[in-house]
Design a protein around this motif. Structure first.
Motif, short mmCIF file in Angstrom:
data_model
loop_
_atom_site.label_atom_id
_atom_site.label_comp_id
_atom_site.label_asym_id
_atom_site.label_seq_id
_atom_site.Cartn_x
_atom_site.Cartn_y
_atom_site.Cartn_z
N ARG A 285 -12.59 -10.51 -10.86
CA ARG A 285 -11.35 -10.41 -11.63
C ARG A 285 -10.17 -10.48 -10.67
O ARG A 285 -10.30 -10.14 -9.48
N THR A 286 -9.03 -10.90 -11.18
CA THR A 286 -7.78 -10.91 -10.41
C THR A 286 -6.85 -9.86 -11.01
O THR A 286 -6.63 -9.85 -12.23
N ALA A 287 -6.33 -8.98 -10.17
CA ALA A 287 -5.53 -7.87 -10.68
C ALA A 287 -4.42 -7.51 -9.69
O ALA A 287 -4.35 -8.05 -8.58
N MET A 288 -3.57 -6.59 -10.13
CA MET A 288 -2.52 -6.02 -9.29
C MET A 288 -2.50 -4.52 -9.49
O MET A 288 -2.91 -4.01 -10.55
N LEU A 289 -2.04 -3.80 -8.48
CA LEU A 289 -1.97 -2.35 -8.56
C LEU A 289 -0.76 -1.97 -9.39
O LEU A 289 0.39 -2.21 -8.99
N ARG A 290 -1.00 -1.38 -10.53
CA ARG A 290 0.09 -1.07 -11.46
C ARG A 290 0.71 0.29 -11.17
O ARG A 290 1.92 0.45 -11.15
N ASP A 291 -0.12 1.30 -10.94
CA ASP A 291 0.39 2.65 -10.72
C ASP A 291 -0.68 3.46 -10.00
O ASP A 291 -1.86 3.12 -10.04
N TYR A 292 -0.26 4.54 -9.36
CA TYR A 292 -1.21 5.44 -8.69
C TYR A 292 -0.59 6.83 -8.61
O TYR A 292 0.64 6.98 -8.62
N GLN A 293 -1.45 7.82 -8.53
CA GLN A 293 -1.03 9.21 -8.45
C GLN A 293 -1.43 9.79 -7.10
O GLN A 293 -2.53 9.52 -6.61
N ILE B 229 -4.76 10.20 -2.64
CA ILE B 229 -4.59 9.41 -3.85
C ILE B 229 -5.58 9.92 -4.89
O ILE B 229 -6.79 9.95 -4.67
N LEU B 230 -5.06 10.33 -6.05
CA LEU B 230 -5.88 10.95 -7.08
C LEU B 230 -6.39 9.94 -8.10
O LEU B 230 -7.49 10.11 -8.64
N HIS B 231 -5.62 8.91 -8.38
CA HIS B 231 -6.00 7.96 -9.42
C HIS B 231 -5.24 6.66 -9.20
O HIS B 231 -4.16 6.65 -8.62
N ALA B 232 -5.82 5.55 -9.65
CA ALA B 232 -5.19 4.24 -9.50
C ALA B 232 -5.39 3.44 -10.78
O ALA B 232 -6.49 3.44 -11.36
N ASP B 233 -4.33 2.77 -11.22
CA ASP B 233 -4.38 1.90 -12.39
C ASP B 233 -4.15 0.46 -11.96
O ASP B 233 -3.17 0.16 -11.27
N LEU B 234 -5.05 -0.42 -12.35
CA LEU B 234 -4.94 -1.85 -12.06
C LEU B 234 -4.76 -2.60 -13.37
O LEU B 234 -5.27 -2.17 -14.42
N PHE B 235 -4.03 -3.71 -13.34
CA PHE B 235 -3.94 -4.55 -14.53
C PHE B 235 -4.27 -5.98 -14.17
O PHE B 235 -3.85 -6.51 -13.14
#
Length: 265
Positions: free
Chosen positions: A74-82, A90-96
């Motif tokens: 898949r191709t994605a980008m890092l959307r957000d992280y905590q 780093i506690l969590h990462a969101d990719l889209f």
């Protein structure tokens, strides 16, 4: 900038699973896809490598997702992280998920070229009005930064958004008349002294007006513990004290009796 990144999919989700992954030194993450969302397990070193790169979170990630069924791409980008505020972990990462042939909107930092502008040599001050620009382009065209050159600017001159040089395929979404960088005249000593004299040393803002009397700690507890009045009893009118009611009662004449008229001499 693009990175190859290996991740693992997982079936179990929830807070308990996330805590377990963190204790094992992993980062729980979610991939928000165009058709489905996948729960992922990421390596902290991989995520930090992306964040510390020149493009940062604007980097394009070529994901290799391993699962029990095999490996998918898949191709994605890092959307957000905590990030943990104490340890910095780093506690969590969101990719889209993104498509390389569809435009995305991101914010890109503004970089200023090195050197001394003409206006600064004349005594002016360089102001960096906008630190980043909101742009739209294909994922493969996202620049690490947008460079502006203020070397030819004189005092009271600047570069607006519409004057920023960009490559073909990139569109800036910010207001075209917004100032990106500018050279302003320095404040004179006389004006600085006038400003300091207008504001007395130690003078602070006026205290706010207190409306009503605030109950003390004991009074608040007594007010909260006071029993409610009898059913059907009307509350006393606001602002009328009990003493005023008593005086009004004493001054009232009995019904049926009129006051005697004073005899004329």
């Amino acid at each position: 900038m693009q990175f190859d990144m290996k991740v693992a999919s997982r079936d179990k989700v929830g807070k308990g699973v996330a805590r377990t992954l963190r204790r094992e030194g992993k980062i729980p993450g979610i991939l928000y896809g165009q058709k489905e969302c996948l729960a992922l397990t990421l390596e902290p070193t991989e995520v930090r490598r992306i964040l510390h790169s020149e493009s940062g979170s604007n980097s394009v990630l070529n994901l290799k997702i391993s699962s029990g069924k095999g490996e998918t791409k898949r191709t994605a980008m890092l959307r957000d992280y905590q990030v943990d505020p104490i340890s910095g972990a780093i506690l969590h990462a969101d990719l889209f998920e993104v498509a390389m042939d569809k435009s995305v909107r991101v914010r890109v930092p503004v970089a200023v070229t090195e050197g001394t502008p003409v206006g600064v040599a004349e005594g002016g001050v360089l102001q960096h009005n906008l630190r980043e620009l909101h742009i739209e382009c294909l994922p493969g065209q996202i620049p690490a930064s947008i460079v502006v050159d203020p070397s030819l600017l004189r005092v009271n001159q600047g570069i607006h958004v519409k004057e920023v040089p960009i490559t073909s395929g990139i569109r800036i979404l910010d207001d075209p008349d917004m100032m990106v960088v500018s050279i302003v005249a320095p404040i004179s000593e006389a004006k600085l002294e006038a400003l300091l004299a207008a504001t007395p040393v130690g003078a602070g803002p006026a205290a706010p007006e207190v409306i009503g009397k605030k109950l003390g700690e004991g009074e608040e507890e007594e007010a909260a513990a006071a029993p409610a009045g009898k059913a059907g009893a009307k509350p006393a009118a606001a602002g009328v004290a009990p003493e005023a009611k008593e005086e009004k009662k004493e001054g009232k004449e009995p019904k049926g009796k009129e006051p005697k008229a004073e005899k004329k001499k």
